[in-house]
Design a protein around this motif. Structure first.
Motif, short mmCIF file in Angstrom:
data_model
loop_
_atom_site.label_atom_id
_atom_site.label_comp_id
_atom_site.label_asym_id
_atom_site.label_seq_id
_atom_site.Cartn_x
_atom_site.Cartn_y
_atom_site.Cartn_z
N UNK A 125 -20.11 -42.10 -7.22
CA UNK A 125 -18.87 -42.26 -7.99
C UNK A 125 -19.31 -42.49 -9.43
N UNK A 126 -18.78 -41.66 -10.33
CA UNK A 126 -19.17 -41.86 -11.73
C UNK A 126 -18.03 -41.50 -12.68
N UNK A 127 -18.22 -41.94 -13.91
CA UNK A 127 -17.26 -41.59 -14.95
C UNK A 127 -18.07 -40.84 -16.00
N UNK A 128 -17.94 -39.51 -16.02
CA UNK A 128 -18.86 -38.72 -16.84
C UNK A 128 -18.70 -38.96 -18.34
N UNK A 209 -14.21 -51.50 -6.46
CA UNK A 209 -12.85 -51.49 -7.02
C UNK A 209 -12.97 -51.05 -8.48
N UNK A 210 -12.33 -49.94 -8.79
CA UNK A 210 -12.54 -49.30 -10.09
C UNK A 210 -11.51 -49.72 -11.13
N UNK A 211 -11.90 -49.63 -12.40
CA UNK A 211 -10.96 -49.84 -13.50
C UNK A 211 -9.88 -48.75 -13.46
N UNK A 212 -8.82 -48.92 -14.24
CA UNK A 212 -7.64 -48.06 -14.09
C UNK A 212 -7.77 -46.68 -14.75
N UNK A 213 -8.99 -46.30 -15.17
CA UNK A 213 -9.17 -45.00 -15.82
C UNK A 213 -8.86 -43.85 -14.84
N UNK A 214 -8.61 -42.66 -15.42
CA UNK A 214 -8.13 -41.55 -14.59
C UNK A 214 -9.13 -40.41 -14.45
N UNK A 215 -10.34 -40.64 -14.92
CA UNK A 215 -11.27 -39.49 -14.97
C UNK A 215 -12.55 -39.74 -14.19
N UNK A 216 -12.39 -40.20 -12.97
CA UNK A 216 -13.58 -40.42 -12.13
C UNK A 216 -14.02 -39.12 -11.49
N UNK A 217 -15.32 -39.10 -11.20
CA UNK A 217 -15.88 -37.93 -10.50
C UNK A 217 -16.56 -38.42 -9.23
N UNK A 218 -16.31 -37.72 -8.13
CA UNK A 218 -16.97 -38.05 -6.87
C UNK A 218 -17.83 -36.86 -6.47
N UNK A 219 -19.12 -37.11 -6.29
CA UNK A 219 -20.01 -36.06 -5.77
C UNK A 219 -20.45 -36.48 -4.39
N UNK A 220 -20.30 -35.62 -3.42
CA UNK A 220 -20.85 -35.93 -2.10
C UNK A 220 -21.59 -34.72 -1.58
N UNK A 221 -22.89 -34.87 -1.48
CA UNK A 221 -23.81 -33.78 -1.14
C UNK A 221 -23.59 -32.61 -2.09
N UNK A 222 -23.20 -31.44 -1.59
CA UNK A 222 -23.02 -30.31 -2.51
C UNK A 222 -21.58 -30.21 -3.03
N UNK A 223 -20.74 -31.19 -2.66
CA UNK A 223 -19.32 -31.13 -3.04
C UNK A 223 -19.03 -32.04 -4.22
N UNK A 231 -8.56 -45.81 -7.02
CA UNK A 231 -8.39 -47.27 -7.10
C UNK A 231 -9.62 -47.97 -6.51
N UNK A 232 -10.04 -47.53 -5.33
CA UNK A 232 -11.19 -48.17 -4.69
C UNK A 232 -11.86 -47.24 -3.70
N UNK A 233 -13.08 -47.59 -3.34
CA UNK A 233 -13.82 -46.81 -2.34
C UNK A 233 -14.57 -47.76 -1.42
#
Ligand code: NAD
Length: 267
Positions: A125-128, A209-223, A231-233
């Motif tokens: 989980x990242x915020x580029x 639990x993430x801050x309220x920003x709207x531009x998160x990126x989720x990478x999972x394996x090749x996806x 909101x949370x993971x």
């Protein structure tokens, strides 16, 4: 025995897959894309990861096998020039397998929707664009306020992939643990996070639990999924495992040595 063969678009992979297809038909096996007993991936680790995701929901019934046609194949026991040996080994298969852990992740979006994903290597989980803010809850208790680029949660077999590149430990896949790595954590008088890999047992969950920003990126394996309002993971090792068809011995440390050091030839 029912098998299916996935391959990437490289011509050597296509040729190898065709040869395997003919070989398994010759020994009386059937081809079955929907419900194979063995799913064979021909290509690199990316092809293997895609094959895993295709059959993620059938891991209790499917065994996996990798044939690699490139330089590195962490998930592959066989090379493209070993097809004849592979077919012989399949013919004499004793239904043995070796299990590696899978990571399960539950994502809760700001609109209340949830999504379940799994990974064989890692989920990141990242915020580029700007600093990612997150509270990390470890086994039900507040652990840290993270500030930085992101967090990576990896399986033992994924520990030699992205996690290793960001300073993670290499973990033997017989260890039933997941690893959390911080990506570029900010540490100064104001912000402080552990800044070391954390190894979490399979019984425990890590919640982010993430801050309220709207531009998160989720990478999972090749996806990957971008511009997510998350909101949370929750991250936890799965109760299920991936099973590799064990037709020959898998030596994990030998594979690590061969991939990253390659010094044995000089002894
Ligand atoms: P890809 O398929 O081009 O793979 C990138 C490299 O990672 C390849 O050399 C591959 O052999 C290697 N790799 C993949 N899984 C591995 C494992 N379990 N152990 C050792 N090496 C492994 O890249 P992609 O399609 O973008 O992503 C697939 C995987 O590649 C991701 O799950 C991630 O772990 C890895 N990756 C690593 C980095 C990095 O180390 N900086 C960057 C991007 C992707």
């Amino acid at each position: 025995m029912k098998v299916w063969i996935n391959n990437n678009t490289k011509s050597i992979s296509k040729k190898t897959a065709e040869k395997i297809k003919q070989g398994v038909l010759d020994i009386g096996f059937e081809l079955d894309k929907k419900n194979p007993d063995i799913a064979i991936s021909v290509g690199g680790d990316g092809t293997f990861l895609k094959t895993f995701h295709e059959y993620r929901n059938k891991v209790n019934n499917v065994r996996f096998l990798g044939v690699h046609t490139g330089h590195l194949g962490f998930y592959a026991d066989w090379r493209d020039f070993e097809v004849d040996e592979l077919i012989k080994a399949l013919k004499n298969d004793q239904n043995k397998s070796i299990k590696y852990p899978i990571l399960d992740v539950e994502i809760t979006f700001r609109n209340g929707e949830t999504k379940k994903i799994s990974s064989l290597n890692e989920t990141i989980i990242k915020r580029p664009s700007q600093t990612m803010r997150a509270d990390v809850i470890l086994d039900g208790e507040f652990f840290e306020k993270f500030r930085g680029d992101g967090l990576c949660f990896s399986t033992p077999s994924g520990s030699t992939a992205y996690a290793k590149s960001i300073g993670g430990a290499v973990i033997h896949p017989k260890s039933h643990v997941m690893q959390m790595n911080e990506i570029a954590p900010i540490n100064n008088r104001v912000y402080r996070s552990i800044s070391a890999p954390i190894i979490v047992p399979s019984t425990q969950t890590v919640e982010v639990i993430l801050g309220s920003e709207k531009d998160y990126m989720v990478n999972y394996d090749t996806n990957s999924q971008t511009n997510c309002e998350i909101k949370s993971m929750k991250f936890k090792l799965s109760d299920q495992s991936i099973k590799f068809a064990q037709l020959r011995d898998r030596h994990f440390w030998g594979r690590v040595e061969h991939a990253f050091l390659g010094t044995n030839d000089f002894l």
